[in-house]
Design a protein around this motif. Structure first.
Motif, PDB file in Angstrom:
ATOM      1  N   TRP A  67      -0.300   4.227   9.141  1.00  0.00           N
ATOM      2  CA  TRP A  67      -0.271   5.484   8.385  1.00  0.00           C
ATOM      3  C   TRP A  67      -0.694   5.224   6.941  1.00  0.00           C
ATOM      4  N   LEU A  68      -0.139   4.168   6.344  1.00  0.00           N
ATOM      5  CA  LEU A  68      -0.443   3.865   4.944  1.00  0.00           C
ATOM      6  C   LEU A  68      -1.926   3.575   4.765  1.00  0.00           C
ATOM      7  N   PHE A  92       2.945   2.511  -3.573  1.00  0.00           N
ATOM      8  CA  PHE A  92       3.994   2.698  -2.570  1.00  0.00           C
ATOM      9  C   PHE A  92       4.797   3.975  -2.868  1.00  0.00           C
ATOM     10  N   ALA A  93       5.134   4.189  -4.128  1.00  0.00           N
ATOM     11  CA  ALA A  93       5.915   5.377  -4.498  1.00  0.00           C
ATOM     12  C   ALA A  93       5.133   6.657  -4.214  1.00  0.00           C
ATOM     13  N   GLU A  94       3.850   6.662  -4.543  1.00  0.00           N
ATOM     14  CA  GLU A  94       3.015   7.833  -4.288  1.00  0.00           C
ATOM     15  C   GLU A  94       2.891   8.090  -2.784  1.00  0.00           C
ATOM     16  N   ALA A  95       2.707   7.004  -2.019  1.00  0.00           N
ATOM     17  CA  ALA A  95       2.588   7.140  -0.560  1.00  0.00           C
ATOM     18  C   ALA A  95       3.891   7.659   0.043  1.00  0.00           C
ATOM     19  N   ALA A  96       5.029   7.216  -0.496  1.00  0.00           N
ATOM     20  CA  ALA A  96       6.321   7.676   0.023  1.00  0.00           C
ATOM     21  C   ALA A  96       6.464   9.180  -0.142  1.00  0.00           C
ATOM     22  N   LEU A  97       6.075   9.697  -1.297  1.00  0.00           N
ATOM     23  CA  LEU A  97       6.143  11.144  -1.521  1.00  0.00           C
ATOM     24  C   LEU A  97       5.202  11.893  -0.583  1.00  0.00           C
ATOM     25  N   ALA A  98       4.012  11.327  -0.369  1.00  0.00           N
ATOM     26  CA  ALA A  98       3.050  11.972   0.522  1.00  0.00           C
ATOM     27  C   ALA A  98       3.561  12.008   1.955  1.00  0.00           C
ATOM     28  N   LEU A  99       4.177  10.910   2.389  1.00  0.00           N
ATOM     29  CA  LEU A  99       4.687  10.861   3.758  1.00  0.00           C
ATOM     30  C   LEU A  99       5.841  11.839   3.936  1.00  0.00           C
ATOM     31  N   GLU A 100       6.723  11.908   2.959  1.00  0.00           N
ATOM     32  CA  GLU A 100       7.867  12.810   3.071  1.00  0.00           C
ATOM     33  C   GLU A 100       7.424  14.272   3.094  1.00  0.00           C
ATOM     34  N   ASN A 158      -4.442   4.581   6.614  1.00  0.00           N
ATOM     35  CA  ASN A 158      -5.184   5.841   6.756  1.00  0.00           C
ATOM     36  C   ASN A 158      -5.055   6.700   5.504  1.00  0.00           C
ATOM     37  N   TRP A 159      -3.863   6.703   4.926  1.00  0.00           N
ATOM     38  CA  TRP A 159      -3.633   7.471   3.694  1.00  0.00           C
ATOM     39  C   TRP A 159      -4.474   6.914   2.554  1.00  0.00           C
ATOM     40  N   LEU A 160      -4.567   5.596   2.450  1.00  0.00           N
ATOM     41  CA  LEU A 160      -5.371   4.968   1.409  1.00  0.00           C
ATOM     42  C   LEU A 160      -6.856   5.269   1.581  1.00  0.00           C
ATOM     43  N   ASN A 161      -7.264   5.556   2.803  1.00  0.00           N
ATOM     44  CA  ASN A 161      -8.670   5.800   3.099  1.00  0.00           C
ATOM     45  C   ASN A 161      -9.030   7.284   3.161  1.00  0.00           C
ATOM     46  N   ARG A 162      -8.093   8.154   2.807  1.00  0.00           N
ATOM     47  CA  ARG A 162      -8.406   9.579   2.853  1.00  0.00           C
ATOM     48  C   ARG A 162      -9.567   9.857   1.915  1.00  0.00           C
ATOM     49  N   PRO A 163     -10.496  10.726   2.322  1.00  0.00           N
ATOM     50  CA  PRO A 163     -11.696  10.971   1.491  1.00  0.00           C
ATOM     51  C   PRO A 163     -11.339  11.686   0.195  1.00  0.00           C
TER      52      PRO A 163
END
Length: 360
Positions: free
Chosen positions: A152-153, A276-284, A155-160
């Motif tokens: 998931w992480l 990591f903090a930004e990704a955590a907010l996005a996942l939540e 894929n999130w890092l690779n979002r266009p």
């Protein structure tokens, strides 16, 4: 200075500085050891004690302090430069594994200071359950991202990016992908990432290799998978360079915003933590029912070293042999590397699952 001292020191701090100087060839180790020694010295100062006055009961108090530094506002705070007035020696209370590691380091420090004649006793020797408490080599690695969360992480890092993204945003996007891809594919320590050079990647006999100097100033060559070469090529082309590096290129791999200067360990640490903090907010935010909340909390807790643990754990799960995994990790002991092997635990769970109370 104690009468039997074999080192030139006028204070505990000077004696500890001489112990730390023994690790000058390994800056990462030296920084980690300095952190643990500093925590002990600050606690001793707050308790009105010196190294020589630390006995077994006070050592037990110190271990309890590591688990719960109080008062919280005095000891715990977010990462800040050491000279900042709001700097604190802890980011959070230490876990059981981190407390064991701290005591292992301090035990070695006391042993060295004893040999140096600065101290006349080592309180660690009075611990009845010393071996169980201080030998943390057998504890399995738990601080890593399980494969679905890593996927998931990534894929999130690779979002266009949006078509309207600025050149700066595109640069930061490429750099972040390089950092996390590098960390996952080659399992470097953060200091090894910060000091990596373009010329550390070389092509020999039809294969790519990464030359890295790690703990103990040992230099090793690590096989580089194709995905890393692709990431490296994209990053270099974004910098206006040829896709493949030359072996004599001394320029930094990971660069500052100007596209030229290297970034330091602390800056890289903060960059990864912020991601990591930004990704955590996005996942939540992806699920309103709270189903992703435990995973988002895991991302929020993650540190850069989790990426190394994740890389090695996933390689082990993919079937990489222990001897090669140890070479990638650059461990001197196979039992250290074996902590990343979780396959046996998974198989155990599957087999025990067949043990039921009755037919269902």
């Amino acid at each position: 200075m104690p009468a039997a001292s074999r080192i030139r020191a006028e204070s505990d701090a000077q004696a500890i500085a001489q112990w730390l100087s023994e690790y000058a060839a390994s800056p990462q180790t030296q920084r980690a050891y300095r952190k643990e020694a500093e925590r002990l010295m600050l606690w001793l100062a707050a308790s009105g004690l010196t190294l020589a006055e630390l006995d077994r009961s006070q050592l037990q108090r110190f271990e309890a302090f590591l688990a719960d530094p109080q008062p919280h506002e005095r000891w715990v705070g977010p990462p800040r430069p050491r000279q900042h007035p709001q700097w604190r020696p802890f980011r959070r209370p230490l876990s059981a594994a981190s407390r064991r590691q701290s005591l292992v380091i301090l035990q070695g420090m006391f042993a060295w200071l004893g040999e140096a004649g600065w101290l006349s006793h080592n309180p660690f020797r009075l611990m009845r359950d010393k071996r169980r408490r201080l030998d943390n080599r057998q504890a399995p690695i738990e601080r890593y991202l399980e494969r679905p969360l890593w996927e998931w992480l990534w894929n999130w890092l690779n979002r266009p990016l949006a078509d309207s993204a600025t050149s700066r945003e595109r640069y930061l996007h490429r750099r972040r992908r390089l950092i996390f891809g590098f960390a996952y594919l080659l399992a470097p320590r953060i200091s090894e990432m910060a000091t990596a050079r373009m010329g550390d990647f070389s092509y020999r006999e039809g294969r790519w290799w990464w030359r890295v100097t790690g703990k103990g100033a040992r230099t090793e060559r690590i096989p580089v998978p194709a995905d890393m070469i692709a990431l490296l090529g994209e990053w270099r082309e974004g910098l206006g360079l040829a896709a493949q590096p030359a072996g004599d290129d001394p320029t930094p791999l990971i660069r500052a915003l100007d596209g030229h200067r290297a970034i330091g360990d602390n800056q890289l640490y903060r960059l990864i933590k912020a991601t990591f903090a930004e990704a955590a907010l996005a996942l939540e935010s992806e699920a309103s029912d709270g189903g992703t909340r435990p995973l988002s909390r895991q991302l929020a807790r993650a540190t850069p070293h989790w990426l190394r643990h994740t890389a090695l754990t996933h390689q082990a799960q993919a079937g990489v042999e222990l001897r090669y995994l140890a070479k990638t990790a650059r461990h001197s002991r196979l039992d250290t590397t074996a902590r990343y092997l979780h396959a046996e635990a998974d198989e155990w769970q599957q087999q025990v699952a067949a043990h039921r109370l009755g037919e269902q």
